[in-house]
Design an enzyme around this catalytic site. Structure first.
Site: not given
Ligand SMILES: O=c1[nH]c(NC[C@H](O)[C@H](O)[C@H](O)CO)c([N+](=O)[O-])c(=O)[nH]1
Length: 154
Positions: A81, A86, A88
């Site tokens: 991630v 990103t 969220h």
């Protein structure tokens, strides 16, 4: 009193690996690192089952199913991630983190958190076989040690 120590030889043990496809430029490298580490620690390739999921948010449900199947000494979760890319980020990381922890504590089978949470893709690549090492390989070695330790507690 006892001193329980997990070993680092995984011969005869079985492992599940769940990999997120999101950012698979990096997750593929982490998986390669994990499979290489399992091999170096005596785990036969046929004793490692690999499941691909869309992203890190989907890791927990498959990891829990593998853990509860009773087929594996430990399960490794692999994901990437990247904060910069990103919107969220917190939701994905938070869901993956609490979900993986729950899969482990709820099943009693070690589920190893091999999810990179980085600010940039460069940092992620550095941790997938770059100058910082391969976090996928480290997660696999952790799985061997935890699987070994748990077998001694039974
Ligand atoms: O594994 C990741 N999943 C991501 N999103 C997908 C998420 O894991 C789920 O697959 C999706 O929300 C559907 O449930 C990411 N971003 O959003 O950027 C990410 O960086 N890494």
């Amino acid at each position: 009193g006892e001193a329980y120590v997990g070993g680092l030889i995984g011969s005869g043990m079985k492992f599940g690996v769940v990999v997120g496809r999101f950012n698979d430029l990096v997750t593929k490298l982490l998986l390669e690192g994990a499979l290489d580490a399992f091999n170096r620690h005596g785990v036969a390739r046929e004793d490692v089952d690999v499941a691909w999921v869309p992203g890190s948010f989907e890791l927990p449900v498959v990891a829990k199913a593998m853990a509860k199947s009773g087929k594996y000494d430990a399960v490794v979760c692999i994901g990437v991630v990247v904060q910069g890319a990103t919107t969220h980020y917190d939701a994905v990381v938070g869901g993956a983190t609490s979900g993986v922890l729950n899969a482990s504590t709820d099943s009693g089978v070690p589920v190893i958190f091999g999810v990179l949470t980085c600010d940039t893709m460069e940092q992620a690549l550095d941790r997938a076989g770059g100058k910082v090492g391969n976090k996928g390989g480290e997660a696999a070695v952790t799985a061997v040690e935890m699987g070994s330790l748990m077998s001694k507690l039974r």
